[in-house]
Design an enzyme around this catalytic site. Structure first.
Site, mmCIF file in Angstrom:
data_model
loop_
_atom_site.group_PDB
_atom_site.id
_atom_site.type_symbol
_atom_site.label_atom_id
_atom_site.label_comp_id
_atom_site.label_asym_id
_atom_site.label_seq_id
_atom_site.Cartn_x
_atom_site.Cartn_y
_atom_site.Cartn_z
ATOM 1 N N CYS A 133 40.549 48.745 40.418
ATOM 2 C CA CYS A 133 40.777 47.321 40.145
ATOM 3 C C CYS A 133 39.877 46.852 39.006
ATOM 4 O O CYS A 133 38.715 46.511 39.218
ATOM 5 C CB CYS A 133 40.516 46.495 41.401
ATOM 6 N N CYS A 136 38.540 43.341 39.442
ATOM 7 C CA CYS A 136 37.426 43.209 40.399
ATOM 8 C C CYS A 136 36.106 43.683 39.795
ATOM 9 O O CYS A 136 35.061 43.092 40.034
ATOM 10 C CB CYS A 136 37.689 44.036 41.654
ATOM 11 N N ASP A 137 36.163 44.781 39.033
ATOM 12 C CA ASP A 137 34.926 45.480 38.675
ATOM 13 C C ASP A 137 34.619 45.570 37.184
ATOM 14 O O ASP A 137 33.567 46.080 36.800
ATOM 15 C CB ASP A 137 34.975 46.917 39.241
#
Length: 308
Positions: A133, A136-137
Site C-alpha cells: 500500500c 499507507c506507507d
C-alpha cells in the site's frame, strides 16, 4: 449467539456499502459485516478521479462518505471474520469468534487480497520495507529509492504517487508491454524520477538490521542478476479473491472468483456476489457499486415475495 437479519452483507467495500444503502432503504433489516476498516480498496487508493460526479478525491474520503451513507438508513455495522456459510431456509454465517449471523439472503463482497512475490526475504520484511500500500506507507520513504513491481494500472499509478516522496522509483516489469491505460503509462514514462526496467523479475529481498536494504532482480532473457539499492518495495502483481469460506458451496470458478448471473445471484438461491470477488472484466469502484445495488434490489424482491 445468533443474530437475525433479513440481509447480511459480508465486506464493507464499495459493493457492500452500496448494497447496504439499497437494502436498508427498501426496508430490509440489514447487517454490514466487516473484518477490517470499512472502505475496502478505497483505503489504499491515493486519489479517485473516475467516480462520476467527483473530479478528484482521496480514496479514504470517498470511503468515509460511503460508509456514513451505508448506515444512514438503518443498516447495522457488525465486526466479524467469516469462516463458513451454511445454506438453508436461513443461511448461517459463522464467524471466527463463534458468532453466527442468520438471514434468508447473503451477499458476499469480500474483494481480493494482493498477491505476494513469494521470494526469499519478503514475508519477514512486510511492514519493514515491503508494503502492498503506497498510500499507507509512501511517506516513510522520503528521499530514498524504492521499487514497484508490476506493469498494470495499479503499479504505474503507485509508482507515480511514490515520486512525491522517493528520490527514485524503479518500476520492475516481467514483460515488455504494459497492461495499463495510456494515461497511466504516459504519466510514468514522463516522470524523471521513474526508471522502468522491463523483462525482469524480483529474486530476493535484501536487508540490514531488520530493514530492507536492496532488491535482487534478474533479467528474464540473460538471467543476469543485479541489486537495486532500495529501502522500500511495493509489489502490485495482481490479487486473488477472498473466497475460501465459499468452497463447499460450489459457487466458484477455478481461480476462486464467484460465478453469478445478471442479478448477481449464484447457483445457491439468495446467495449473491458483488464487486471484485466476482468473475468479471472490469474491477472498479463504479462497477462494484453497480453490483451491490443490483444484488440488494433482487434480494429485496425475492424476500418480499416469499414473505407475502
Amino acid at each position: 449467539m445468533t443474530k437475525e437479519y433479513d440481509f447480511i452483507i459480508i465486506g464493507a467495500g464499495p459493493a457492500g456499502m452500496t448494497a447496504a444503502v439499497y437494502a436498508s432503504r427498501a426496508g430490509l433489516k440489514t447487517a454490514l459485516l466487516e473484518s477490517g476498516a470499512p472502505g475496502g480498496k478505497l483505503l489504499k487508493t491515493n486519489e479517485i478521479s473516475n467516480w462520476p460526479g467527483i473530479l478528484q478525491e482521496p480514496g479514504s474520503q470517498l470511503a468515509m462518505d460511503m460508509f456514513t451513507h451505508s448506515t444512514s438508513f438503518g443498516a447495522v455495522y457488525e465486526y466479524g471474520k467469516v469462516v463458513s456459510i451454511t445454506d438453508g431456509e436461513k443461511k448461517q454465517v459463522v464467524c471466527e469468534d463463534g458468532t453466527i449471523f442468520a438471514a434468508p439472503a447473503v451477499l458476499v463482497a469480500t474483494g481480493t487480497k494482493e498477491r505476494l512475490m513469494n521470494i526469499p526475504g519478503e514475508q519477514e520484511h512486510i511492514g519493514r520495507g515491503v508494503s502492498y500500500c503506497a498510500v499507507c506507507d509512501g511517506a516513510f520513504f522520503r528521499d530514498r529509492e524504492v521499487a514497484v513491481i508490476g506493469g498494470g494500472n495499479s503499479a504505474l499509478e503507485e509508482a507515480v504517487y511514490l515520486t512525491q516522496f522517493a528520490s527514485k522509483v524503479y518500476l520492475i516489469m516481467r514483460r515488455d508491454v504494459f497492461r495499463a491505460d495510456k494515461i497511466a503509462v504516459d504519466a510514468a514514462k514522463e516522470n524523471a524520477k521513474i526508471e522502468i526496467i522491463q523483462k525482469a523479475v524480483p529474486k530476493e529481498v535484501l536487508s540490514e538490521n531488520g530493514k530492507v536494504s536492496g532488491l535482487k532482480i534478474a533479467d528474464i532473457s540473460s538471467q543476469e542478476e543485479k541489486i537495486l539499492p532500495v529501502s522500500g518495495i511495493f509489489p502490485y502483481i495482481g490479487a486473488d479473491p477472498v473466497t475460501d469460506f465459499l468452497k463447499p458451496l460450489g459457487v466458484l470458478d477455478e481461480q476462486g472468483y464467484m460465478l453469478v448471473d445478471e442479478s448477481m445471484e449464484t447457483s445457491v438461491p439468495l446467495l449473491y456476489g458483488a464487486g471484485d470477488v466476482c468473475q468479471k472484466v472490469l474491477r472498479q469502484v463504479v462497477t462494484a457499486a453497480n453490483d451491490g445495488a443490483v444484488a440488494a434490489q433482487d434480494a429485496f424482491h425475492k424476500i418480499k415475495l416469499t414473505n407475502h
